[in-house]
Design a protein around this motif. Structure first.
Motif, PDB file in Angstrom:
ATOM      1  N   VAL A 179       0.844  -1.206   0.000  1.00  0.00           N
ATOM      2  CA  VAL A 179       0.000   0.000   0.000  1.00  0.00           C
ATOM      3  C   VAL A 179       0.874   1.249   0.000  1.00  0.00           C
ATOM      4  N   THR A 180       1.946   1.223   0.779  1.00  0.00           N
ATOM      5  CA  THR A 180       2.849   2.373   0.824  1.00  0.00           C
ATOM      6  C   THR A 180       3.485   2.618  -0.537  1.00  0.00           C
ATOM      7  N   TYR A 181       3.916   1.550  -1.182  1.00  0.00           N
ATOM      8  CA  TYR A 181       4.512   1.691  -2.517  1.00  0.00           C
ATOM      9  C   TYR A 181       3.491   2.221  -3.517  1.00  0.00           C
ATOM     10  N   SER A 182       2.267   1.725  -3.447  1.00  0.00           N
ATOM     11  CA  SER A 182       1.213   2.209  -4.344  1.00  0.00           C
ATOM     12  C   SER A 182       0.949   3.694  -4.116  1.00  0.00           C
ATOM     13  N   PHE A 183       1.043   4.117  -2.876  1.00  0.00           N
ATOM     14  CA  PHE A 183       0.818   5.519  -2.548  1.00  0.00           C
ATOM     15  C   PHE A 183       1.892   6.415  -3.158  1.00  0.00           C
ATOM     16  N   VAL A 184       3.152   6.044  -2.971  1.00  0.00           N
ATOM     17  CA  VAL A 184       4.231   6.926  -3.415  1.00  0.00           C
ATOM     18  C   VAL A 184       4.411   6.910  -4.930  1.00  0.00           C
ATOM     19  N   THR A 185       3.833   5.922  -5.609  1.00  0.00           N
ATOM     20  CA  THR A 185       3.963   5.853  -7.073  1.00  0.00           C
ATOM     21  C   THR A 185       2.649   6.124  -7.787  1.00  0.00           C
ATOM     22  N   GLY A 186       1.591   6.379  -7.021  1.00  0.00           N
ATOM     23  CA  GLY A 186       0.273   6.606  -7.611  1.00  0.00           C
ATOM     24  C   GLY A 186       0.204   7.913  -8.382  1.00  0.00           C
ATOM     25  N   GLU A 187      -0.664   7.940  -9.375  1.00  0.00           N
ATOM     26  CA  GLU A 187      -0.801   9.136 -10.211  1.00  0.00           C
ATOM     27  C   GLU A 187      -1.302  10.324  -9.415  1.00  0.00           C
ATOM     28  N   LYS A 188      -2.258  10.088  -8.516  1.00  0.00           N
ATOM     29  CA  LYS A 188      -2.835  11.175  -7.723  1.00  0.00           C
ATOM     30  C   LYS A 188      -2.161  11.343  -6.360  1.00  0.00           C
ATOM     31  N   THR A 189      -1.478  10.297  -5.898  1.00  0.00           N
ATOM     32  CA  THR A 189      -0.875  10.353  -4.565  1.00  0.00           C
ATOM     33  C   THR A 189       0.649  10.295  -4.613  1.00  0.00           C
ATOM     34  N   GLY A 190       1.200  10.327  -5.819  1.00  0.00           N
ATOM     35  CA  GLY A 190       2.648  10.170  -5.978  1.00  0.00           C
ATOM     36  C   GLY A 190       3.457  11.189  -5.199  1.00  0.00           C
ATOM     37  N   GLY A 191       4.680  10.806  -4.865  1.00  0.00           N
ATOM     38  CA  GLY A 191       5.549  11.672  -4.081  1.00  0.00           C
ATOM     39  C   GLY A 191       5.447  11.351  -2.603  1.00  0.00           C
ATOM     40  N   ALA A 192       5.898  12.261  -1.795  1.00  0.00           N
ATOM     41  CA  ALA A 192       5.866  12.101  -0.330  1.00  0.00           C
ATOM     42  C   ALA A 192       6.507  10.783   0.091  1.00  0.00           C
ATOM     43  N   TYR A 193       7.621  10.433  -0.573  1.00  0.00           N
ATOM     44  CA  TYR A 193       8.291   9.164  -0.286  1.00  0.00           C
ATOM     45  C   TYR A 193       8.729   9.066   1.173  1.00  0.00           C
ATOM     46  N   VAL A 194       9.392  10.099   1.643  1.00  0.00           N
ATOM     47  CA  VAL A 194       9.966  10.042   2.991  1.00  0.00           C
ATOM     48  C   VAL A 194       8.881   9.946   4.062  1.00  0.00           C
ATOM     49  N   PRO A 195       7.856  10.822   4.047  1.00  0.00           N
ATOM     50  CA  PRO A 195       6.802  10.693   5.060  1.00  0.00           C
ATOM     51  C   PRO A 195       6.071   9.359   4.991  1.00  0.00           C
ATOM     52  N   ALA A 196       5.815   8.872   3.767  1.00  0.00           N
ATOM     53  CA  ALA A 196       5.053   7.627   3.612  1.00  0.00           C
ATOM     54  C   ALA A 196       5.813   6.437   4.184  1.00  0.00           C
ATOM     55  N   TYR A 197       7.090   6.310   3.831  1.00  0.00           N
ATOM     56  CA  TYR A 197       7.867   5.182   4.336  1.00  0.00           C
ATOM     57  C   TYR A 197       8.183   5.345   5.821  1.00  0.00           C
ATOM     58  N   PHE A 198       8.282   6.573   6.273  1.00  0.00           N
ATOM     59  CA  PHE A 198       8.469   6.815   7.703  1.00  0.00           C
ATOM     60  C   PHE A 198       7.235   6.333   8.469  1.00  0.00           C
ATOM     61  N   LEU A 199       6.048   6.676   7.982  1.00  0.00           N
ATOM     62  CA  LEU A 199       4.810   6.237   8.623  1.00  0.00           C
ATOM     63  C   LEU A 199       4.711   4.718   8.618  1.00  0.00           C
ATOM     64  N   CYS A 200       5.073   4.114   7.507  1.00  0.00           N
ATOM     65  CA  CYS A 200       5.051   2.657   7.394  1.00  0.00           C
ATOM     66  C   CYS A 200       5.948   2.036   8.461  1.00  0.00           C
ATOM     67  N   GLY A 201       7.140   2.587   8.622  1.00  0.00           N
ATOM     68  CA  GLY A 201       8.062   2.083   9.631  1.00  0.00           C
ATOM     69  C   GLY A 201       7.522   2.258  11.038  1.00  0.00           C
ATOM     70  N   VAL A 202       6.878   3.398  11.291  1.00  0.00           N
ATOM     71  CA  VAL A 202       6.312   3.663  12.621  1.00  0.00           C
ATOM     72  C   VAL A 202       5.218   2.652  12.948  1.00  0.00           C
ATOM     73  N   LEU A 203       4.387   2.332  11.963  1.00  0.00           N
ATOM     74  CA  LEU A 203       3.300   1.378  12.194  1.00  0.00           C
ATOM     75  C   LEU A 203       3.846  -0.014  12.500  1.00  0.00           C
ATOM     76  N   PHE A 204       4.866  -0.431  11.765  1.00  0.00           N
ATOM     77  CA  PHE A 204       5.502  -1.722  12.064  1.00  0.00           C
ATOM     78  C   PHE A 204       6.122  -1.689  13.460  1.00  0.00           C
ATOM     79  N   PHE A 205       6.818  -0.607  13.758  1.00  0.00           N
ATOM     80  CA  PHE A 205       7.493  -0.467  15.048  1.00  0.00           C
ATOM     81  C   PHE A 205       6.486  -0.509  16.197  1.00  0.00           C
ATOM     82  N   ALA A 206       5.355   0.161  16.021  1.00  0.00           N
ATOM     83  CA  ALA A 206       4.350   0.236  17.083  1.00  0.00           C
ATOM     84  C   ALA A 206       3.805  -1.143  17.445  1.00  0.00           C
TER      85      ALA A 206
END
Length: 235
Positions: A179-206
């Protein structure tokens, strides 16, 4: 580093929050069923590993060595495409559950084997002298005593399995990483690589960090209890 504090990136993530939550839910659901499968496989092959029958010990050893010495990504891909090209595709999530369950079942098997072998031989001899069958010996006497020994490493396997759900990304899963990869590469949601993967890491960590701490606490308490027992007996 400034990209981490990009307000627009976090705004896009907030608008896409339902997608991240669905991904997290899929990850945890996959992990849950894979854990159950790993526990069942681990117990079966763990008991086989300490069996009195050489053929059962050999089968268990082959299973453990194969799954521990091949990458989880390879196993996921092989199972998915083997089923797909044979016309028996069962879907990405069920495939991931089976692959993760079998992979970690090999490690859980070693946990059970180690726990059983840690029980004093006198316990086995006492059970045999009372006329217990092998299964009754394990079920009534041996396995209950192994629980306190195997709990910490079992929790560590749960943590590792949860992190390894990321392997579903390779076959196009709907887990958190996918889902994170789809978000950062999506046509409408593309970009925000750092915040998206940071959030992904936080969720796993939590999810994983409290379990890791729990395993460490259990292990420390077990060692402390063993040391206290040894000192008491010595006195």
């Amino acid at each position: 580093m400034s990209a981490l504090f990009d307000a627009y990136g976090w705004y896009k993530i907030w608008n896409y929050r339902s997608g991240f939550l669905r991904g997290l839910g899929t990850t945890l659901l996959t992990a849950l069923f894979a854990i159950l499968m790993a526990l069942v496989a681990g117990m079966i092959f763990g008991l086989m590993a300490v069996s009195r029958k050489k053929i059962l010990r050999a089968i268990s050893r082959v299973y453990v060595e194969f799954f521990q010495n091949t990458p989880i990504l390879l196993q996921v891909c092989f199972l998915y495409y083997a089923l797909a090209f044979s016309g028996n595709s069962i879907g990405i999530i069920p495939t991931g559950i089976i692959a993760l369950g079998l992979y970690h079942g090999a490690y859980v098997s070693e946990v059970f084997r180690g726990g059983i072998e840690a029980i004093p031989k006198g316990q086995f001899e006492a059970a045999q002298s009372q006329g217990f069958s092998y299964m009754d010996e394990m079920r009534i006497i041996i396995l209950p005593q192994t629980v306190k020994i195997i709990l910490p490493p079992l929790v560590n396997q749960i943590v590792n399995l949860t992190k390894n759900t990321a392997a579903l990304y390779i076959i196009g899963g709907s887990d958190l990483i996918s889902v994170t990869y789809s978000f950062v590469t999506g046509e409408k949601t593309g970009g925000a690589y750092v915040p998206a993967y940071f959030l992904c890491g936080v969720l796993f960590f939590a999810f994983c960090f409290p379990l890791s701490r729990l395993a460490s606490t259990w292990e420390a308490r077990l060692k402390k209890k063993e040391q206290t027992t040894v000192i008491t007996r010595g006195a």
